[in-house]
Structure formats: C-alpha cells, structure tokens
Design a protein around this motif. Structure first.
Motif, PDB file in Angstrom:
ATOM      1  N   ALA A   1     -11.696  -0.609  -2.797  1.00  0.00           N
ATOM      2  CA  ALA A   1     -11.212   0.021  -1.568  1.00  0.00           C
ATOM      3  C   ALA A   1     -12.289   0.920  -0.965  1.00  0.00           C
ATOM      4  O   ALA A   1     -12.497   0.937   0.256  1.00  0.00           O
ATOM      5  N   ILE A   2     -12.978   1.664  -1.810  1.00  0.00           N
ATOM      6  CA  ILE A   2     -14.053   2.538  -1.324  1.00  0.00           C
ATOM      7  C   ILE A   2     -15.187   1.704  -0.737  1.00  0.00           C
ATOM      8  O   ILE A   2     -15.749   2.043   0.312  1.00  0.00           O
ATOM      9  N   LYS A   3     -15.520   0.607  -1.398  1.00  0.00           N
ATOM     10  CA  LYS A   3     -16.570  -0.269  -0.865  1.00  0.00           C
ATOM     11  C   LYS A   3     -16.130  -0.884   0.458  1.00  0.00           C
ATOM     12  O   LYS A   3     -16.936  -1.010   1.389  1.00  0.00           O
ATOM     13  N   SER A   4     -14.866  -1.267   0.566  1.00  0.00           N
ATOM     14  CA  SER A   4     -14.354  -1.823   1.825  1.00  0.00           C
ATOM     15  C   SER A   4     -14.469  -0.804   2.948  1.00  0.00           C
ATOM     16  O   SER A   4     -14.846  -1.138   4.077  1.00  0.00           O
TER      17      SER A   4
ATOM     18  N   LEU B   1     -12.045  -1.245   9.513  1.00  0.00           N
ATOM     19  CA  LEU B   1     -11.541  -1.251   8.128  1.00  0.00           C
ATOM     20  C   LEU B   1     -11.126  -2.652   7.720  1.00  0.00           C
ATOM     21  O   LEU B   1     -11.355  -3.078   6.573  1.00  0.00           O
ATOM     22  N   LEU B   2     -10.520  -3.390   8.658  1.00  0.00           N
ATOM     23  CA  LEU B   2     -10.120  -4.768   8.390  1.00  0.00           C
ATOM     24  C   LEU B   2     -11.346  -5.635   8.084  1.00  0.00           C
ATOM     25  O   LEU B   2     -11.345  -6.424   7.128  1.00  0.00           O
ATOM     26  N   MET B   3     -12.394  -5.460   8.876  1.00  0.00           N
ATOM     27  CA  MET B   3     -13.621  -6.220   8.626  1.00  0.00           C
ATOM     28  C   MET B   3     -14.269  -5.793   7.312  1.00  0.00           C
ATOM     29  O   MET B   3     -14.849  -6.620   6.590  1.00  0.00           O
ATOM     30  N   GLY B   4     -14.156  -4.507   6.984  1.00  0.00           N
ATOM     31  CA  GLY B   4     -14.717  -4.033   5.717  1.00  0.00           C
ATOM     32  C   GLY B   4     -14.065  -4.692   4.515  1.00  0.00           C
ATOM     33  O   GLY B   4     -14.732  -5.034   3.536  1.00  0.00           O
ATOM     34  N   ILE B   5     -12.743  -4.891   4.587  1.00  0.00           N
ATOM     35  CA  ILE B   5     -12.027  -5.576   3.496  1.00  0.00           C
ATOM     36  C   ILE B   5     -12.552  -7.003   3.336  1.00  0.00           C
ATOM     37  O   ILE B   5     -12.771  -7.489   2.216  1.00  0.00           O
ATOM     38  N   LEU B   6     -12.769  -7.678   4.455  1.00  0.00           N
ATOM     39  CA  LEU B   6     -13.249  -9.060   4.395  1.00  0.00           C
ATOM     40  C   LEU B   6     -14.707  -9.131   3.934  1.00  0.00           C
ATOM     41  O   LEU B   6     -15.099 -10.066   3.229  1.00  0.00           O
ATOM     42  N   ILE B   7     -15.505  -8.156   4.306  1.00  0.00           N
ATOM     43  CA  ILE B   7     -16.911  -8.153   3.884  1.00  0.00           C
ATOM     44  C   ILE B   7     -17.013  -7.917   2.380  1.00  0.00           C
ATOM     45  O   ILE B   7     -17.817  -8.545   1.692  1.00  0.00           O
TER      46      ILE B   7
ATOM     47  N   LEU C   1       2.243   6.913  -3.757  1.00  0.00           N
ATOM     48  CA  LEU C   1       3.001   8.012  -4.344  1.00  0.00           C
ATOM     49  C   LEU C   1       4.491   7.679  -4.419  1.00  0.00           C
ATOM     50  O   LEU C   1       5.166   8.000  -5.403  1.00  0.00           O
ATOM     51  N   LYS C   2       5.019   7.028  -3.389  1.00  0.00           N
ATOM     52  CA  LYS C   2       6.442   6.668  -3.371  1.00  0.00           C
ATOM     53  C   LYS C   2       6.784   5.651  -4.447  1.00  0.00           C
ATOM     54  O   LYS C   2       7.892   5.650  -4.989  1.00  0.00           O
ATOM     55  N   SER C   3       5.834   4.780  -4.748  1.00  0.00           N
ATOM     56  CA  SER C   3       6.095   3.753  -5.760  1.00  0.00           C
ATOM     57  C   SER C   3       6.254   4.348  -7.152  1.00  0.00           C
ATOM     58  O   SER C   3       6.925   3.769  -8.025  1.00  0.00           O
ATOM     59  N   GLY C   4       5.644   5.505  -7.379  1.00  0.00           N
ATOM     60  CA  GLY C   4       5.727   6.142  -8.685  1.00  0.00           C
ATOM     61  C   GLY C   4       4.873   5.485  -9.744  1.00  0.00           C
ATOM     62  O   GLY C   4       4.903   5.885 -10.919  1.00  0.00           O
ATOM     63  N   ASP C   5       4.119   4.468  -9.360  1.00  0.00           N
ATOM     64  CA  ASP C   5       3.264   3.781 -10.327  1.00  0.00           C
ATOM     65  C   ASP C   5       1.967   4.555 -10.531  1.00  0.00           C
ATOM     66  O   ASP C   5       1.450   5.199  -9.613  1.00  0.00           O
ATOM     67  N   SER C   6       1.469   4.475 -11.745  1.00  0.00           N
ATOM     68  CA  SER C   6       0.160   5.058 -12.019  1.00  0.00           C
ATOM     69  C   SER C   6      -0.918   4.071 -11.571  1.00  0.00           C
ATOM     70  O   SER C   6      -0.640   2.903 -11.321  1.00  0.00           O
ATOM     71  N   GLY C   7      -2.109   4.542 -11.483  1.00  0.00           N
ATOM     72  CA  GLY C   7      -3.194   3.658 -11.078  1.00  0.00           C
ATOM     73  C   GLY C   7      -3.795   4.098  -9.757  1.00  0.00           C
ATOM     74  O   GLY C   7      -3.528   5.196  -9.245  1.00  0.00           O
ATOM     75  N   GLU C   8      -4.613   3.244  -9.199  1.00  0.00           N
ATOM     76  CA  GLU C   8      -5.386   3.585  -8.018  1.00  0.00           C
ATOM     77  C   GLU C   8      -4.789   2.986  -6.745  1.00  0.00           C
ATOM     78  O   GLU C   8      -4.001   2.046  -6.798  1.00  0.00           O
ATOM     79  N   VAL C   9      -5.197   3.554  -5.634  1.00  0.00           N
ATOM     80  CA  VAL C   9      -4.839   2.995  -4.332  1.00  0.00           C
ATOM     81  C   VAL C   9      -5.802   1.850  -4.053  1.00  0.00           C
ATOM     82  O   VAL C   9      -7.027   2.038  -4.074  1.00  0.00           O
ATOM     83  N   THR C  10      -5.276   0.681  -3.793  1.00  0.00           N
ATOM     84  CA  THR C  10      -6.113  -0.511  -3.704  1.00  0.00           C
ATOM     85  C   THR C  10      -6.328  -0.943  -2.257  1.00  0.00           C
ATOM     86  O   THR C  10      -5.785  -0.369  -1.314  1.00  0.00           O
ATOM     87  N   THR C  11      -7.126  -1.989  -2.113  1.00  0.00           N
ATOM     88  CA  THR C  11      -7.360  -2.550  -0.778  1.00  0.00           C
ATOM     89  C   THR C  11      -6.091  -3.177  -0.204  1.00  0.00           C
ATOM     90  O   THR C  11      -5.945  -3.269   1.015  1.00  0.00           O
ATOM     91  N   SER C  12      -5.187  -3.592  -1.058  1.00  0.00           N
ATOM     92  CA  SER C  12      -3.904  -4.114  -0.565  1.00  0.00           C
ATOM     93  C   SER C  12      -3.130  -3.004   0.141  1.00  0.00           C
ATOM     94  O   SER C  12      -2.535  -3.224   1.204  1.00  0.00           O
TER      95      SER C  12
END
Length: 242
Positions: free
Chosen positions: A99-102, A123-129, A188-199
């Motif tokens: 996500a940071i690279k995107s 940002l959309l183009m960054g995800i694709l790149i 945060l709402k999901s309550g799941d641990s882990g990172e924020v992803t490109t999705s």
C-alpha cells in the motif's frame, strides 16, 4: 646570450635513494616539496620509487576512514485528514508495504503527468503500477489496466501545461485524503488485526463517488458488485497477497 629560464624558479637537483638503487632526479622546487611530504607520510610516489610500507614513520598512524553509522527510518503511515488521530490513544493500524509503495507510485505518476496534486486517480494508477497486490490483480482481471486508467485520466482532467512542473511531493486532494481515512476506518471497524492493504485503499477510492478515481473506475466497468467481491476476497482467512 644568456639562456632563458622556463620558470622563475631555478631547477633544483635532488638525490633520493632506496634499498635497491640510487637514482637522480631534476625536480622543480614545488614538486620537490610535494615529494618530500609524500615521503614523510609514507605514501607512494612515482619519483621516489617507494611504497608506503617501507617509508611509513612509526610515529605516524595510518589514516583510517571512519564510517558514520547510517540511520534509516521507514514510515508505516500515510497522510491523513485527521492528524489528531495519530496523537490519540487509539491504536492506528499500519499500512502494508504494498500500500505504501502504491501511494509512492501514485505520487510519482502525478508528477509524470505534471499535475499539481495527487488525487484519487493517481492513487488508482499507483495501485496498478505496483502490480503485485490483490487489488491490482483484481483490477487487471476485470479489464482495468494502467494504460486505460491513464488515458481516462487525461480525458477527464486534461493535459498539464508543457512548462509547468509538479512539486516533488504533490499534495493530496481532499478526496484522496478522505479515501485514505476511509480505508483506516474500515480496518478499525472490522476489528481484525493486521495492516491496511491496497484493497482497503482501492475501496476507499471507490467510496469517493464524486472523485476522478471513482468516475474512471465506473467508466471502465467497476461497480458495487465488484467492490463487494474484492472486499470478500480480501477478508478471506489465510495468507493474502496484499
């Protein structure tokens, strides 16, 4: 008629000897001084025919190049419209490296197009790149490619002036900031641990209905059904390629 001298300094004859032979050189005074300095320091010199080991004085310590430690910091956070969140006691999830690279690739794409800001379209183009995340693969599987997004971006926003140059880090538009914050809020709402992803980032772009990124995605066939499908894929248990 007296012979003319090439230099205002007279030529000096100096005698040097080493362990093997004695050689005679005609040296200019300035060269002689330099040669003597090199000999004192134990450095090799073509006129002296010596090496640094044989001439080095025991009282002179060899100069050692001291390497300064290089400290590098890696940021796991992206800009936010709510800076007070970072100073609160609430634990803010970190962004994934993809996500940071995107995000970085999106900034770079905005600069390449000579845009003054980094918007949701960038940002959309960054995800694709970036190209290796689940979000990027999902977009390509649905026929949304970098070439098409770039083409639609130019149609929607136009070409920048030839003589305009973007800043090194084009600031985010308000819509892009809200897309980043939406991604964090959903995590945060999901309550799941882990990172924020490109999705999360891609779905954040889709949540900004009036933004250029959303309009381009809709033009290329993305819709709410596909957004739900991506959300379902990214929430499946097991290793996620994101």
């Amino acid at each position: 008629m007296a012979a003319r001298t090439i230099s205002k300094f007279p030529v000096t004859t100096a005698q040097f000897s080493d362990s093997d032979s004695s050689r005679r050189f005609d040296l200019h005074p300035s060269r002689l001084v330099r040669a003597l300095r090199l000999r004192k320091q134990g450095l090799p010199h073509p006129w002296l025919g010596t090496n640094s080991l044989s001439l080095q004085s025991p009282n002179i310590r060899p100069s050692v190049l001291k390497r300064r430690p290089v400290s590098a910091t890696v940021s796991f956070s992206l800009p936010t419209a709510n800076p007070e969140r970072l100073s609160s006691t609430e634990k803010v999830p970190k962004w994934s490296r993809r996500a940071i690279k995107s995000f970085a690739m999106g900034e770079l794409e905005a600069r390449k197009l000579k845009y003054p800001t980094t918007g949701t379209e960038a940002l959309l183009m960054g995800i694709l790149i970036e190209g290796t995340s689940l979000a990027s693969k999902f977009l390509r599987a649905n026929g949304i490619t970098l070439f098409k997004v770039r083409e639609e971006t130019i149609k929607l926003l136009g070409k920048a002036d030839m003589y305009f140059f973007s800043p090194e880090h084009p600031p985010l538009t308000e819509a892009a900031l809200r897309a980043l914050d939406w991604a964090i809020d959903q995590k945060l709402k999901s309550g799941d641990s882990g990172e924020v992803t490109t999705s999360h980032l891609l779905l954040g772009i889709w949540s900004e209905v009036e933004s250029p990124g959303h309009k381009i995605m809709a033009t290329l066939g993305f819709n709410d059904e596909k957004a739900k499908e991506l959300k379902s894929l990214s929430s499946e248990p097991g290793p996620v390629d994101d």
